[in-house]
Design a protein around this motif. Structure first.
Motif, PDB file in Angstrom:
ATOM      1  N   LEU A  38       6.782 -12.250  -8.702  1.00 42.55           N
ATOM      2  CA  LEU A  38       6.983 -11.515  -9.943  1.00 42.55           C
ATOM      3  C   LEU A  38       5.674 -11.167 -10.649  1.00 42.55           C
ATOM      4  N   SER A  39       4.538 -11.411  -9.998  1.00 45.09           N
ATOM      5  CA  SER A  39       3.244 -11.111 -10.612  1.00 45.09           C
ATOM      6  C   SER A  39       2.936  -9.626 -10.533  1.00 45.09           C
ATOM      7  N   SER A  40       2.052  -9.176 -11.410  1.00 47.90           N
ATOM      8  CA  SER A  40       1.722  -7.750 -11.446  1.00 47.90           C
ATOM      9  C   SER A  40       1.061  -7.260 -10.153  1.00 47.90           C
ATOM     10  N   PRO A  41       0.209  -8.043  -9.460  1.00 46.71           N
ATOM     11  CA  PRO A  41      -0.339  -7.534  -8.200  1.00 46.71           C
ATOM     12  C   PRO A  41       0.729  -7.291  -7.139  1.00 46.71           C
ATOM     13  N   VAL A  42       1.736  -8.157  -7.062  1.00 43.69           N
ATOM     14  CA  VAL A  42       2.800  -7.938  -6.081  1.00 43.69           C
ATOM     15  C   VAL A  42       3.636  -6.727  -6.484  1.00 43.69           C
ATOM     16  N   VAL A  43       3.926  -6.595  -7.774  1.00 47.71           N
ATOM     17  CA  VAL A  43       4.628  -5.402  -8.243  1.00 47.71           C
ATOM     18  C   VAL A  43       3.822  -4.152  -7.866  1.00 47.71           C
ATOM     19  N   ALA A  44       2.513  -4.199  -8.085  1.00 50.04           N
ATOM     20  CA  ALA A  44       1.670  -3.065  -7.720  1.00 50.04           C
ATOM     21  C   ALA A  44       1.737  -2.787  -6.218  1.00 50.04           C
ATOM     22  N   HIS A  45       1.709  -3.860  -5.424  1.00 48.58           N
ATOM     23  CA  HIS A  45       1.785  -3.717  -3.963  1.00 48.58           C
ATOM     24  C   HIS A  45       3.044  -2.952  -3.558  1.00 48.58           C
ATOM     25  N   GLU A  46       4.176  -3.358  -4.118  1.00 46.65           N
ATOM     26  CA  GLU A  46       5.443  -2.718  -3.738  1.00 46.65           C
ATOM     27  C   GLU A  46       5.556  -1.301  -4.297  1.00 46.65           C
ATOM     28  N   ILE A  47       4.938  -1.047  -5.443  1.00 48.07           N
ATOM     29  CA  ILE A  47       4.929   0.318  -5.976  1.00 48.07           C
ATOM     30  C   ILE A  47       4.092   1.226  -5.074  1.00 48.07           C
ATOM     31  N   VAL A  48       2.920   0.759  -4.638  1.00 49.79           N
ATOM     32  CA  VAL A  48       2.091   1.568  -3.734  1.00 49.79           C
ATOM     33  C   VAL A  48       2.863   1.918  -2.466  1.00 49.79           C
ATOM     34  N   HIS A  49       3.679   0.983  -2.003  1.00 46.83           N
ATOM     35  CA  HIS A  49       4.459   1.229  -0.793  1.00 46.83           C
ATOM     36  C   HIS A  49       5.411   2.416  -0.926  1.00 46.83           C
ATOM     37  N   GLN A  50       5.765   2.799  -2.142  1.00 44.52           N
ATOM     38  CA  GLN A  50       6.643   3.959  -2.267  1.00 44.52           C
ATOM     39  C   GLN A  50       5.969   5.198  -1.675  1.00 44.52           C
ATOM     40  N   TRP A  51       4.646   5.229  -1.683  1.00 42.88           N
ATOM     41  CA  TRP A  51       3.888   6.278  -1.012  1.00 42.88           C
ATOM     42  C   TRP A  51       3.640   5.896   0.456  1.00 42.88           C
ATOM     43  N   TYR A  52       2.921   4.787   0.654  1.00 42.74           N
ATOM     44  CA  TYR A  52       2.552   4.358   2.002  1.00 42.74           C
ATOM     45  C   TYR A  52       3.571   3.354   2.520  1.00 42.74           C
ATOM     46  N   GLY A  53       4.534   3.862   3.287  1.00 47.55           N
ATOM     47  CA  GLY A  53       5.611   3.037   3.825  1.00 47.55           C
ATOM     48  C   GLY A  53       6.954   3.682   3.602  1.00 47.55           C
ATOM     49  N   ASP A  54       7.143   4.303   2.421  1.00 41.71           N
ATOM     50  CA  ASP A  54       8.436   4.903   2.104  1.00 41.71           C
ATOM     51  C   ASP A  54       8.391   6.429   2.226  1.00 41.71           C
ATOM     52  N   GLN A  55       7.476   7.066   1.503  1.00 44.78           N
ATOM     53  CA  GLN A  55       7.324   8.516   1.657  1.00 44.78           C
ATOM     54  C   GLN A  55       6.990   8.850   3.110  1.00 44.78           C
TER      55      GLN A  55
ATOM     56  N   VAL B 268      -8.153  12.695   1.222  1.00 48.00           N
ATOM     57  CA  VAL B 268      -7.559  12.673   2.559  1.00 48.00           C
ATOM     58  C   VAL B 268      -6.312  11.780   2.569  1.00 48.00           C
ATOM     59  N   ALA B 269      -6.360  10.666   1.849  1.00 47.00           N
ATOM     60  CA  ALA B 269      -5.178   9.799   1.757  1.00 47.00           C
ATOM     61  C   ALA B 269      -3.991  10.558   1.162  1.00 47.00           C
ATOM     62  N   ARG B 270      -4.263  11.427   0.188  1.00 38.38           N
ATOM     63  CA  ARG B 270      -3.194  12.232  -0.415  1.00 38.38           C
ATOM     64  C   ARG B 270      -2.708  13.322   0.539  1.00 38.38           C
ATOM     65  N   SER B 271      -3.636  13.969   1.225  1.00 39.13           N
ATOM     66  CA  SER B 271      -3.235  15.063   2.112  1.00 39.13           C
ATOM     67  C   SER B 271      -2.393  14.543   3.274  1.00 39.13           C
ATOM     68  N   TRP B 272      -2.642  13.316   3.713  1.00 41.32           N
ATOM     69  CA  TRP B 272      -1.804  12.702   4.749  1.00 41.32           C
ATOM     70  C   TRP B 272      -0.365  12.606   4.270  1.00 41.32           C
ATOM     71  N   LEU B 273      -0.177  12.166   3.045  1.00 35.55           N
ATOM     72  CA  LEU B 273       1.175  12.043   2.495  1.00 35.55           C
ATOM     73  C   LEU B 273       1.828  13.410   2.343  1.00 35.55           C
ATOM     74  N   ALA B 274       1.102  14.369   1.827  1.00 35.64           N
ATOM     75  CA  ALA B 274       1.664  15.707   1.619  1.00 35.64           C
ATOM     76  C   ALA B 274       2.050  16.359   2.939  1.00 35.64           C
ATOM     77  N   ASP B 275       1.214  16.195   3.958  1.00 37.07           N
ATOM     78  CA  ASP B 275       1.478  16.834   5.251  1.00 37.07           C
ATOM     79  C   ASP B 275       2.599  16.155   6.017  1.00 37.07           C
ATOM     80  N   ASN B 276       2.938  14.926   5.667  1.00 40.38           N
ATOM     81  CA  ASN B 276       3.940  14.168   6.426  1.00 40.38           C
ATOM     82  C   ASN B 276       5.081  13.669   5.542  1.00 40.38           C
ATOM     83  N   ASP B 277       5.309  14.360   4.443  1.00 41.10           N
ATOM     84  CA  ASP B 277       6.332  13.967   3.483  1.00 41.10           C
ATOM     85  C   ASP B 277       7.690  13.768   4.148  1.00 41.10           C
TER      86      ASP B 277
END
Length: 511
Positions: free
Chosen positions: A353-370, A459-468
């Protein structure tokens, strides 16, 4: 994937139990059309009423799969190189319509699944994954009865299918779901899928597989699909799932909730939680409403969990706009956390329930989910970038200096490779070990330092956009970074991802 601490080696790199802190940072996202949070937010003591739907005002709810954009969910399913016994490459699921009723005293799940799928190849039969304890009562394919053969979790449908043709499979089933053994020795989970507490409450986490323990599914990350999930729960309980809450009704028999996930998700990113939940919400600076579903009477402070909204703003400055229309977090009686798409699943201990773990799972919405891995050998695609961003988050929020995280990770890199294998060729019995987190995070940081923040995050963003909305492989990642940077990086990537030895610092020069 579940954010976790390094076990058994180099305690200095282990992530300490951390107190929550508020996130900050401007958002690059445009204004979103959202309901007024003040008007829509329900009481913290009760779930939202029928009128207080959390549905986005910007997109109408469409429950008929014929009217939904099923093209979003067209995938190229494959047989997994690590866990080939799960999933069927003949099936490309496009839409799951699940209607689930949970009876906690009897521990009985009654389900109806209507699955719209595309035949990925011509075959005399096809199969889905469904837990052996769940008995199929009826099955039809395009309205006609179809023969079903059970082989453990394999649900074989004896009907011919023709490549690129679309079908509708309807299955009625019932039983007491049982979780599946997890292929790991991690301490925070040993089973995946449908889990029942002593009080009869339900929660699910199912990576790398286990969705099949509670619904018929092509349980592989290469096959993304849209979802409509309706949950019938006992009185004063609420069923939580992914996406937008489109309906909530109560009567003497219980509570019914309907959820719609209108961008495709891999099955391991689907969640189900049933119990006595309270609801609250806050809003990101960019206008995204974040919903929090917590056990009624929960005593732990939620300050660190509610940093999720501010964290979305912070991540957007690196990775671009939040990729979905809704975001929620549900707290369950578990010891881990999971990046379930648009509805993050959290356990109840202080670390999770700590903020770093919350941040980790939020980042995954891009890298892992999108963008998800197309094969489980490439789960490092999810975890490496996410781990790096967690370290950057901790550094910028005064929790742990980035240099300490990097130094600690490098000190154990070789030991992780020796014990669990390289990140991209890990021991299949050790899924989710630290080797898929720390070495690829170090790799991405080497590249970040060499390219500079501006080019790296572009480049990290363009990877997501190109593979949405797709599932991708390491080869596609390597090719993308080489094309965008103009550098020969394949050998650099291979040393980090497939090598038995810790690579030396540095990135090959351009040209």
């Amino acid at each position: 994937m579940r954010s976790h601490r390094l076990r058994g080696v180099a305690a200095g790199v282990s992530l300490a139990v951390l107190a929550g802190c508020s996130g900050s940072g401007g958002s690059t996202a445009p204004d979103r059309q959202r309901e007024d949070p003040a008007a829509a937010a329900p009481s913290e003591e009760e779930p939202p009423s029928d009128e207080a739907s959390t549905r986005s005002a910007s997109r109408p709810v469409v429950s008929d799969p014929e009217e939904q954009d099923l093209e979003l969910a067209v995938s190229t399913p494959r047989e997994d190189s690590v866990y080939p016994a799960v999933g069927d490459p003949r099936v490309d699921a496009l839409h799951y319509d699940l209607d689930l009723k949970w009876q906690p005293r009897a521990e009985r799940l009654t389900g109806r699944a209507v699955i719209t799928f595309r035949a990925a190849r011509t075959a005399p039969r096809f199969q889905l994954d469904l837990g052996a304890p769940l008995a199929v009562r009826a099955a039809t394919l395009d309205g006609a009865p179809v023969r079903v053969l059970r082989r453990g979790k394999d649900l074989v449908l004896r009907a011919p299918i023709e490549e690129d043709q679309r079908y509708e499979l309807s299955l009625d089933y019932v039983g007491t779901p049982e979780p599946a053994p997890a292929p790991t020795t991690r301490g925070d989970f040993s089973e995946t899928g449908f889990t029942v507490t002593r009080a009869g409450e339900v929660w699910t986490m199912q990576e790398p597989y286990g969705a099949y323990t509670w619904y018929p599914v092509n349980d592989h990350p290469s096959d993304k699909a849209l979802y409509d999930i309706t949950v019938h729960a006992p009185p004063r309980w609420t069923g939580i799932a992914n996406g937008e809450l489109t309906e909530l009704t109560r009567d003497a028999e219980g509570t019914t909730t309907s959820w719609q996930l209108d961008e495709p998700a891999s099955s391991y990113l689907i969640t189900l939680a049933i119990g006595p939940y309270a609801h609250s919400s806050n809003t990101s600076d960019g206008g995204l409403r974040v919903d929090y579903w917590t056990p009624r009477g929960m005593k732990r402070p939620l300050r660190s969990v509610k940093t999720a909204a501010a964290t979305v703003d912070w991540v957007e400055t690196r990775l671009g706009d939040y990729p979905f229309d809704s975001l929620g977090l549900v707290v369950t009686d578990s010891q881990s956390a999971m990046e379930t798409q648009t509805m993050v699943t959290l356990g109840t201990n202080d670390y999770v329930l700590s903020s770093p773990v919350v941040a980790h799972e939020i980042v995954h919405q891009w890298y892992g989910d999108q963008v998800s891995p197309s094969d489980w050998r490439d789960v490092w695609l999810n975890e490496g970038m996410t781990m790096l961003l967690q370290w950057v988050y901790e550094d910028e929020h005064g929790i742990r200096p980035l240099r300490e995280s990097l130094r600690g990770a490098r000190s154990v890199d070789q030991q992780l490779r020796d014990e669990y294998g390289p990140p991209g060729a890990y021991d299949r019995r050790q899924f989710g070990s630290s080797n898929i987190y720390y070495p690829p995070a170090l790799m991405w940081n080497e590249l970040r330092r060499d390219l500079g923040d501006d080019e790296f995050w572009a480049v990290a963003r363009s990877w997501l956009a190109d593979n949405d909305n797709t599932s991708a492989s390491r080869t596609e990642v390597y090719d993308h970074w080489e094309a965008e940077t103009g550098r020969e990086l394949s050998a650099f990537f291979r040393r980090w991802i497939s090598g038995d030895r810790t690579p030396r610092p540095g990135v090959p020069s351009a040209g």
